[in-house]
Design an enzyme around this catalytic site. Structure first.
Site: not given
Length: 358
Positions: A72, A140, A185, A304
């Protein structure tokens, strides 16, 4: 170990793994062909890629095409950088860094405010020179669902393109209302290392990764039939199981909410994907909690940004203080989380948190 970090990544579906194995080796070693080669093995691999492309496209709106990428982040970079230069890029204050940082690097970034409930509504102005608006569908870190259909309409009113980061939504709910949509994915039980950018018909981008001109001339590089086959299998399974998965997640959510009585929920309880439970408890030492409960995999923020020492920009954007943000945890669960696992993990976390106040 009990895994409760579904927003960071999800377990690989057995069906996706099986689909991948055929193209890692295959019968009599014939499955490893380059899908861009013209011989028989290449054509076989190319056919597998196109079959998977159809499965991935089935979870996007009609009237567009799927561009495979390495994930992404690459898809978002292609969308933002490839959609033009000049003008402003408006992004919500709770976007993933793949959007926020790329928008800043690509030109003039304009930040859209969010409410204390964690939603970015259209009752705010965008710059006169806006060329692109980016608002994610599901956050997220706190799981809040954004009014992307409203933002798509507003983008059209301002002659701007609209980009949706649907990484946390794809495969879990309907994805609608955009000119470009980025997905990955591994966030819905597919493999890591592959994602896609959905491009509405008529939207044109400039290639950002030059080379052999693969993927409609927009993303050069040899495609991996194995990763893409896994992606396609995960998409087909998600489409088939969407209602079943949603009901399971709903049941887990209600049980977890009951168990974490007295903990504060970060973000809306209603406009939210229920597989994301972001909670805070005053005085909680999250680093100590992680050390004390090492057999439960959970997050203190997005994966992240872990290790940065900075409070979550998402939690700050909804009005939390540094102290409140650093006293928050994120539990993520889904298809393969059992009720027994969730109850056991919650009990361990609650017990360890109580010990801190003794």
């Amino acid at each position: 170990m009990i895994y409760l970090d579904y927003q960071a990544t999800t377990p690989l579906a057995p069906e996706a793994r099986d689909a991948m194995l055929r193209w890692l080796d295959g019968p009599e070693g014939t499955g490893f062909g380059n899908p861009h080669s013209s011989h028989r093995m290449g054509r076989m691999a190319a056919a597998a890629v196109e079959a998977a492309r159809e499965k991935v496209a089935a979870l996007f709106p009609p009237g567009g095409k799927v561009i495979f990428t390495g994930g992404a982040t690459e898809a978002l970079n292609l969308a933002i950088r490839g959609s033009g230069t000049g003008g402003s890029v408006s992004v919500s204050a709770i976007e993933h860094s793949a959007v926020g940082d790329t928008a800043a690097a690509a030109g003039k970034r304009h930040v859209l405010n969010v409410s204390k409930e964690g939603q970015c509504n259209t009752a705010q102005d965008v710059p006169d020179d806006v060329r692109l608006i980016a608002v994610m569908q599901v956050n997220n870190e706190i799981g809040t669902i954004q009014p992307t259909l409203d933002w798509h309409r507003k983008a059209k009113e301002n002659n701007a393109l609209f980009l949706v980061d649907a990484v946390q939504a794809y495969g879990k709910m309907e994805v609608t209302g955009a000119d470009m949509i980025a997905v990955s994915a591994h966030k819905f039980h597919g493999p890591k290392g592959v994602g896609a950018l959905w491009l509405r018909d008529g939207v044109e981008l400039t290639e950002q990764q030059t080379g052999g001109g693969q993927e409609h001339g927009l993303r050069s590089g040899t495609l991996s039939p194995a990763l893409i086959a896994g992606f396609g299998a995960a998409a087909a399974l998600a489409k088939e199981r969407m209602e079943e998965d949603a009901a399971h997640v709903e049941a887990l959510w209600h049980r977890a909410r009951d168990m974490f009585d007295g903990w504060e929920l970060n973000g809306s309880a209603d406009a939210r994907y229920r597989g994301n439970l972001n909670l805070r408890k005053d005085g909680l030492d999250v680093a100590r909690l992680m050390s004390d409960v090492r057999d439960v995999m959970f997050s203190a923020g997005s994966a992240c940004a872990s290790g940065s020492g900075r409070p979550s920009h998402v939690l700050k954007a909804i009005g939390l203080s540094d102290h409140q943000a650093k006293s928050s945890i994120r539990l993520g669960f889904g298809r393969y989380t059992s009720l027994e696992e969730l109850e056991l993990a919650a009990g361990k976390l609650i017990s360890a948190a109580k010990e801190q106040s003794v």
